[in-house]
Design a protein around this motif. Structure first.
Motif, PDB file in Angstrom:
ATOM      1  N   GLY A  65       0.809  -1.214   0.000  1.00 26.23           N
ATOM      2  CA  GLY A  65       0.000   0.000   0.000  1.00 26.23           C
ATOM      3  C   GLY A  65       0.837   1.257   0.000  1.00 26.23           C
ATOM      4  O   GLY A  65       2.051   1.218  -0.215  1.00 26.23           O
ATOM      5  N   SER A 105      -2.772   1.772   6.777  1.00 24.98           N
ATOM      6  CA  SER A 105      -3.690   2.674   6.076  1.00 24.98           C
ATOM      7  C   SER A 105      -5.116   2.154   6.066  1.00 24.98           C
ATOM      8  O   SER A 105      -6.040   2.890   5.726  1.00 24.98           O
ATOM      9  CB  SER A 105      -3.224   2.877   4.640  1.00 24.98           C
ATOM     10  OG  SER A 105      -3.436   1.692   3.896  1.00 24.98           O
ATOM     11  N   GLY A 106      -5.305   0.878   6.411  1.00 25.92           N
ATOM     12  CA  GLY A 106      -6.658   0.322   6.374  1.00 25.92           C
ATOM     13  C   GLY A 106      -6.967  -0.398   5.066  1.00 25.92           C
ATOM     14  O   GLY A 106      -8.094  -0.827   4.840  1.00 25.92           O
ATOM     15  N   ALA A 107      -5.966  -0.551   4.204  1.00 26.63           N
ATOM     16  CA  ALA A 107      -6.216  -1.189   2.899  1.00 26.63           C
ATOM     17  C   ALA A 107      -5.930  -2.696   2.919  1.00 26.63           C
ATOM     18  O   ALA A 107      -5.850  -3.323   1.864  1.00 26.63           O
ATOM     19  CB  ALA A 107      -5.384  -0.498   1.824  1.00 26.63           C
ATOM     20  N   HIS A 108      -5.817  -3.282   4.117  1.00 29.67           N
ATOM     21  CA  HIS A 108      -5.407  -4.696   4.202  1.00 29.67           C
ATOM     22  C   HIS A 108      -6.371  -5.660   3.528  1.00 29.67           C
ATOM     23  O   HIS A 108      -5.948  -6.639   2.915  1.00 29.67           O
ATOM     24  CB  HIS A 108      -5.183  -5.100   5.662  1.00 29.67           C
ATOM     25  CG  HIS A 108      -6.266  -4.633   6.576  1.00 29.67           C
ATOM     26  ND1 HIS A 108      -6.258  -3.371   7.120  1.00 29.67           N
ATOM     27  CD2 HIS A 108      -7.401  -5.229   6.998  1.00 29.67           C
ATOM     28  CE1 HIS A 108      -7.350  -3.220   7.861  1.00 29.67           C
ATOM     29  NE2 HIS A 108      -8.059  -4.328   7.798  1.00 29.67           N
ATOM     30  N   LEU A 109      -7.690  -5.386   3.638  1.00 28.19           N
ATOM     31  CA  LEU A 109      -8.648  -6.339   3.042  1.00 28.19           C
ATOM     32  C   LEU A 109      -8.566  -6.330   1.516  1.00 28.19           C
ATOM     33  O   LEU A 109      -8.912  -7.306   0.867  1.00 28.19           O
ATOM     34  CB  LEU A 109     -10.078  -6.028   3.500  1.00 28.19           C
ATOM     35  CG  LEU A 109     -10.374  -6.314   4.984  1.00 28.19           C
ATOM     36  CD1 LEU A 109     -11.818  -5.977   5.313  1.00 28.19           C
ATOM     37  CD2 LEU A 109     -10.070  -7.761   5.360  1.00 28.19           C
ATOM     38  N   GLU A 110      -8.123  -5.223   0.958  1.00 28.23           N
ATOM     39  CA  GLU A 110      -7.951  -5.154  -0.493  1.00 28.23           C
ATOM     40  C   GLU A 110      -6.579  -5.671  -0.922  1.00 28.23           C
ATOM     41  O   GLU A 110      -6.445  -6.247  -1.990  1.00 28.23           O
ATOM     42  CB  GLU A 110      -8.090  -3.702  -0.982  1.00 28.23           C
ATOM     43  CG  GLU A 110      -9.514  -3.150  -0.929  1.00 28.23           C
ATOM     44  CD  GLU A 110      -9.876  -2.546   0.421  1.00 28.23           C
ATOM     45  OE1 GLU A 110      -9.064  -2.640   1.367  1.00 28.23           O
ATOM     46  OE2 GLU A 110     -10.983  -1.990   0.539  1.00 28.23           O
ATOM     47  N   LEU A 111      -5.567  -5.452  -0.114  1.00 31.29           N
ATOM     48  CA  LEU A 111      -4.198  -5.729  -0.581  1.00 31.29           C
ATOM     49  C   LEU A 111      -3.626  -7.081  -0.145  1.00 31.29           C
ATOM     50  O   LEU A 111      -2.723  -7.601  -0.794  1.00 31.29           O
ATOM     51  CB  LEU A 111      -3.253  -4.604  -0.128  1.00 31.29           C
ATOM     52  CG  LEU A 111      -3.587  -3.228  -0.722  1.00 31.29           C
ATOM     53  CD1 LEU A 111      -2.647  -2.158  -0.185  1.00 31.29           C
ATOM     54  CD2 LEU A 111      -3.515  -3.255  -2.246  1.00 31.29           C
ATOM     55  N   ILE A 144      -4.943  -3.216  12.322  1.00 32.84           N
ATOM     56  CA  ILE A 144      -5.914  -4.133  11.720  1.00 32.84           C
ATOM     57  C   ILE A 144      -6.996  -4.412  12.767  1.00 32.84           C
ATOM     58  O   ILE A 144      -6.708  -5.010  13.803  1.00 32.84           O
ATOM     59  CB  ILE A 144      -5.217  -5.437  11.264  1.00 32.84           C
ATOM     60  CG1 ILE A 144      -4.212  -5.093  10.147  1.00 32.84           C
ATOM     61  CG2 ILE A 144      -6.243  -6.469  10.795  1.00 32.84           C
ATOM     62  CD1 ILE A 144      -3.357  -6.239   9.677  1.00 32.84           C
ATOM     63  N   PRO A 145      -8.213  -3.940  12.512  1.00 34.40           N
ATOM     64  CA  PRO A 145      -9.272  -4.118  13.516  1.00 34.40           C
ATOM     65  C   PRO A 145      -9.559  -5.594  13.800  1.00 34.40           C
ATOM     66  O   PRO A 145      -9.399  -6.443  12.921  1.00 34.40           O
ATOM     67  CB  PRO A 145     -10.492  -3.456  12.876  1.00 34.40           C
ATOM     68  CG  PRO A 145      -9.979  -2.624  11.771  1.00 34.40           C
ATOM     69  CD  PRO A 145      -8.687  -3.218  11.336  1.00 34.40           C
ATOM     70  N   GLU A 176     -12.205  -7.324  13.975  1.00 35.33           N
ATOM     71  CA  GLU A 176     -13.154  -8.082  13.151  1.00 35.33           C
ATOM     72  C   GLU A 176     -12.568  -8.470  11.787  1.00 35.33           C
ATOM     73  O   GLU A 176     -13.155  -9.262  11.081  1.00 35.33           O
ATOM     74  CB  GLU A 176     -14.471  -7.308  12.980  1.00 35.33           C
ATOM     75  CG  GLU A 176     -14.370  -6.046  12.151  1.00 35.33           C
ATOM     76  CD  GLU A 176     -14.438  -4.788  13.008  1.00 35.33           C
ATOM     77  OE1 GLU A 176     -13.893  -4.785  14.141  1.00 35.33           O
ATOM     78  OE2 GLU A 176     -15.033  -3.798  12.544  1.00 35.33           O
ATOM     79  N   ASP A 177     -11.412  -7.909  11.442  1.00 32.32           N
ATOM     80  CA  ASP A 177     -10.799  -8.272  10.162  1.00 32.32           C
ATOM     81  C   ASP A 177      -9.834  -9.446  10.293  1.00 32.32           C
ATOM     82  O   ASP A 177      -9.354  -9.978   9.291  1.00 32.32           O
ATOM     83  CB  ASP A 177     -10.034  -7.069   9.583  1.00 32.32           C
ATOM     84  CG  ASP A 177     -10.974  -5.950   9.159  1.00 32.32           C
ATOM     85  OD1 ASP A 177     -12.197  -6.178   9.158  1.00 32.32           O
ATOM     86  OD2 ASP A 177     -10.478  -4.858   8.829  1.00 32.32           O
ATOM     87  N   GLY A 191      -7.594   0.049  -2.944  1.00 36.36           N
ATOM     88  CA  GLY A 191      -7.783  -0.138  -1.503  1.00 36.36           C
ATOM     89  C   GLY A 191      -7.505   1.089  -0.658  1.00 36.36           C
ATOM     90  O   GLY A 191      -7.761   1.098   0.535  1.00 36.36           O
ATOM     91  N   GLU A 192      -6.947   2.126  -1.254  1.00 38.02           N
ATOM     92  CA  GLU A 192      -6.524   3.289  -0.466  1.00 38.02           C
ATOM     93  C   GLU A 192      -7.458   4.484  -0.625  1.00 38.02           C
ATOM     94  O   GLU A 192      -7.287   5.485   0.078  1.00 38.02           O
ATOM     95  CB  GLU A 192      -5.121   3.741  -0.890  1.00 38.02           C
ATOM     96  CG  GLU A 192      -4.042   2.673  -0.808  1.00 38.02           C
ATOM     97  CD  GLU A 192      -3.470   2.513   0.598  1.00 38.02           C
ATOM     98  OE1 GLU A 192      -4.073   3.038   1.556  1.00 38.02           O
ATOM     99  OE2 GLU A 192      -2.428   1.848   0.723  1.00 38.02           O
ATOM    100  N   LYS A 235      -9.358   6.255   2.411  1.00 34.18           N
ATOM    101  CA  LYS A 235      -9.053   5.536   3.655  1.00 34.18           C
ATOM    102  C   LYS A 235      -8.502   6.425   4.778  1.00 34.18           C
ATOM    103  O   LYS A 235      -9.078   6.478   5.844  1.00 34.18           O
ATOM    104  CB  LYS A 235      -8.057   4.401   3.381  1.00 34.18           C
ATOM    105  CG  LYS A 235      -8.700   3.140   2.798  1.00 34.18           C
ATOM    106  CD  LYS A 235      -9.434   2.308   3.840  1.00 34.18           C
ATOM    107  CE  LYS A 235     -10.455   1.360   3.200  1.00 34.18           C
ATOM    108  NZ  LYS A 235      -9.860   0.414   2.263  1.00 34.18           N
ATOM    109  N   VAL A 236      -7.384   7.052   4.572  1.00 33.77           N
ATOM    110  CA  VAL A 236      -6.821   7.835   5.681  1.00 33.77           C
ATOM    111  C   VAL A 236      -7.197   9.309   5.586  1.00 33.77           C
ATOM    112  O   VAL A 236      -6.737  10.136   6.357  1.00 33.77           O
ATOM    113  CB  VAL A 236      -5.276   7.696   5.762  1.00 33.77           C
ATOM    114  CG1 VAL A 236      -4.890   6.243   5.930  1.00 33.77           C
ATOM    115  CG2 VAL A 236      -4.598   8.289   4.525  1.00 33.77           C
ATOM    116  N   TYR A 248      -6.663   3.488  16.498  1.00 35.62           N
ATOM    117  CA  TYR A 248      -7.199   2.348  15.771  1.00 35.62           C
ATOM    118  C   TYR A 248      -7.912   2.661  14.477  1.00 35.62           C
ATOM    119  O   TYR A 248      -7.917   1.863  13.561  1.00 35.62           O
ATOM    120  CB  TYR A 248      -8.113   1.532  16.712  1.00 35.62           C
ATOM    121  CG  TYR A 248      -7.583   0.159  16.797  1.00 35.62           C
ATOM    122  CD1 TYR A 248      -6.394  -0.074  17.486  1.00 35.62           C
ATOM    123  CD2 TYR A 248      -8.179  -0.883  16.119  1.00 35.62           C
ATOM    124  CE1 TYR A 248      -5.838  -1.326  17.501  1.00 35.62           C
ATOM    125  CE2 TYR A 248      -7.623  -2.139  16.141  1.00 35.62           C
ATOM    126  CZ  TYR A 248      -6.456  -2.359  16.831  1.00 35.62           C
ATOM    127  OH  TYR A 248      -5.899  -3.589  16.836  1.00 35.62           O
TER     128      TYR A 248
END
Lengths: 136, 551
Positions: free
Chosen positions: A15, A67-73, A97-98, A100-101, B126-127, B130-131, B365
């Protein structure tokens, strides 16, 4: 004896996020624990990570993302590794990584997710145990 | 008999006690490695020359504050960094924050926007949103600021490599609202050097990046006089793990590089330096942080006056934004973060900040929930109105401990700047990996201290209860990316593509020459050329920078 070869680890930053403090600390801690560590640097596409994992013939891939893009990447990383015949490599993840993921990621083959506050010693033990049991 | 001096007291009172009872730690030191004495006394600050080193607020060297009466006139600007998903969603959050008494906006952009990729680029996968908020073109900015009159707010934009483009959009938006550029207030971060060191959203190599930066200085000096053209940032280097002293040293060294670059490009120092602003972290060690802000202010004043010969006293003033330290938030026992943040915020206020972001307790988080961000805003309002800390200028000034620390931190920062000067300045030092290595060393050392329990973190390595983590209440929906891509595709169909192309070629011509790039970028933006298209032109001319990786 396979158990005696050094464990080879790829620490990768998929990412676009530049938060590399955790990845660098982990990479250094694993190196201090006697592993051979390759660190990709930031802004790696899933394809780049797979390519490096194959070229470097690693035992472990550690993915760090904030960044929060883990489910996509992560899925394309897992698929790519399988396609390249590296489906047996130990894949672990860290960063933000939350909860629930975690289970969806485990379902695609990510062995474990280590959140903030994890001790690097805990990580070292986990990797050594996993690899040693695989090498038996 | 009462002691007559600190050494006498140490000998007759303290030492005998320590022989009977050892202290909690063998040695006490702060993040900068300064060993702390048990007590500070007049003799620790005896060589301070009050008028030269502290002086009066609103006067050189501004140690005690940049304004004569500080928060008695107006409190600092409450400025929460916010942005997520689409422009519509973020616009709603801005209206909410303004309705809660926030006094300035601070835009968080998503990573593709920061790195110059449109939402439909393969690397944006995916980005998107997001942030921060996804901005592809002026159209998105129009939505982002819907119903917000730009002459009534000040807007800070955390944008660096693509700062010229976002500033251009803001200026055009102002014009469309009927607000002339001279009336616009705000800040762009525009500090690419720390991106190479820590934050990571660089696009071009340092030298053309510095040209874009100084083009903005020159353009704004003439056309947008109230705009803060740069926010030289220590925050991200500190978050990456450096010490308080390194934060000051590395940040001011970057500041020196920008000022020098602008002077080298023919600008008069006093034409742009008054609009240079700063951005610092407020970390855990309360007194070290207060001292850090004061030391930075004094040192910058000296640098501007003595090193650069600035004459305008506004050029000497270090004005800064503060954010409480994100890296001190814990996922474990998250409500503790409210307390941590309040204390860090207090340090920033006692340090004389001009604006402040207090972290939300769930910010470790995810993008903060509305409840969490409201508590964060309330924290600032409590400090502003209930405790009386804003009623006197520099109320901690004169503390023996604080003044001694301020001196020591300044001295360490001076040494870091000297080291960077020796390496050829901030750009050359970054190219050689100096700051990056220093930061890695400091962060690894800190990690070891945490793991060995020498640095306690409540809820993480002590007082552990197992309570952990926050569910992400605010998740950017997966459909969002598709929606944004749809809007972008529609824009590319509906705009005058001939005109967009024409402005992009014009920009290429300017970029290849020596002229100021800002007017050409404004034309591109007006023609609804996208950030990706504009950056492609510049990437083509300037090249792209690979990571300065020293590991």
């Amino acid at each position: 004896m396979p158990g005696k070869t050094r464990i080879r680890v790829l620490v990768a930053k998929p990412g676009l996020d530049g938060h590399d403090r955790g990845a660098k600390v982990v990479a250094r801690a694993l190196r201090d624990a006697g592993m051979e560590v390759i660190y990709t640097g930031i802004r790696q596409s899933p394809e780049m990570i797979v390519r490096t994992a194959v070229q470097e013939d690693v035992d472990v891939v550690g993915l760090s993302i904030l960044s929060g893009a883990h489910l996509e990447l992560f899925p394309p990383v897992m698929e790519g590794l399988k396609e390249e015949g590296k489906g047996d490599v130990l894949v672990i993840a860290g960063g933000i990584i939350p909860d629930e993921d975690v289970s969806p990621l485990q379902q695609i083959g990510v062995k474990a997710v280590f959140g903030p506050g994890t001790k690097t010693s805990e990580l070292v033990t986990f990797i050594k145990d996993e690899i040693n049991s695989r090498r038996k | 008999m009462a002691s007559n001096s600190k050494s006498e007291w140490r000998e007759s009172i303290l030492t005998p006690l320590l022989k009977k009872h050892t202290e909690r730690q063998d040695k006490f030191e702060n993040s900068s490695g300064i060993e702390l004495d048990a007590l500070y006394c007049p003799e620790d600050v005896a060589d301070i020359h009050y008028a030269q080193e502290l002086g009066y607020p609103g006067e050189y060297p501004f140690t005690r504050g940049v304004q004569p009466n500080m928060y008695r006139g107006r409190i600092w600007t409450i400025r929460q960094y916010a942005g997520f998903g689409t422009a519509e969603e973020t616009n709603q959050r801005y209206h909410y924050l303004l309705s809660q008494g926030q006094t300035g906006l601070s835009v968080a952009f998503d990573l593709p926007t920061q790195i110059g990729y449109d939402s439909d680029h393969s690397l944006a996968r995916g980005e998107v949103g997001k942030v921060g908020v996804a901005i592809d073109s002026l159209q998105d900015m129009e939505v982002l600021f819907q119903g917000i009159p730009l002459d009534k707010v000040s807007t800070s934009m955390t944008i660096n490599s693509t700062a010229s483009i976002l500033l251009a959009m803001y200026l055009v938006l102002g014009r469309k609202q009927g607000v002339e550029a001279a009336k616009l207030n705000g800040t762009i971060q525009n500090d690419v050097l720390k991106e190479y060191v820590a934050r990571g959203t660089y696009i071009f190599p340092p030298r053309p990046s510095m040209r874009l930066t100084t083009d903005i200085f020159a353009y704004c000096a003439e056309n947008v006089p109230r705009w803060n053209t740069i926010s030289v940032s220590g925050y991200h280097m500190r978050e990456a793990g450096c010490t308080a002293a390194q934060e000051v040293g590395f940040t001011l060294a970057n500041g020196i590089a920008y000022v020098q670059a602008a002077i080298d490009n023919g600008l008069d120092v006093d034409a742009f330096a008054p609009r240079v602003s700063f951005f610092f972290d407020s970390h855990l060690n309360f007194f070290e942080e207060i001292a850090k802000f004061r030391a930075a202010r004094r040192l910058w004043a000296r640098i501007m006056k003595e090193r650069f010969g600035a004459k305008d006293q506004r050029s000497w003033m270090l004005r800064f934004h503060t954010q409480t330290a994100g890296c001190t938030l814990t996922a474990q026992q998250p409500y503790n973060n409210i307390v941590r943040t309040a204390i860090e915020a207090l340090a920033a206020i006692l340090g004389g900040t001009q604006s402040l972001h207090t972290n939300s307790f769930d910010e470790a988080y995810w993008t903060p929930s509305e409840e969490a961000v409201t508590i964060a805003v309330r924290t600032q309002q409590l400090l502003a109105y209930e405790n009386g800390v804003a009623d006197v200028v520099d109320p901690a000034g004169g503390s023996y401990y604080l003044e001694s620390l301020t001196n020591k931190l300044e001295k360490q920062a001076v040494d870091y700047i000297a080291k960077i000067d020796d390496l050829g300045g901030a750009v050359a030092a970054i190219e050689q990996g100096y700051q990056q290595r220093e930061i890695q060393q400091s962060s690894y050392k800190y990690q070891r201290m945490v793991e060995e329990g020498k640095q306690k973190i409540v809820g993480v390595n002590d007082f552990v209860t197992g309570e952990s983590k926050i569910a992400s209440t605010l998740r950017v929906k997966q459909e969002m990316e598709a929606k944004q891509k749809g809007r972008l595709a529609k824009l590319k169909q509906e705009r005058d593509n001939g005109k967009a192309k024409q402005t992009l070629s014009r920009l290429e011509e300017v970029a290849r020459g020596k002229g100021n790039t800002m007017p050409a970028i404004i034309e591109c933006v007006e023609a609804y050329a996208t950030i990706g298209e504009i950056c492609d032109v510049l990437r083509n001319v300037f090249g792209v920078q690979r990571e300065f990786l020293f590991f």
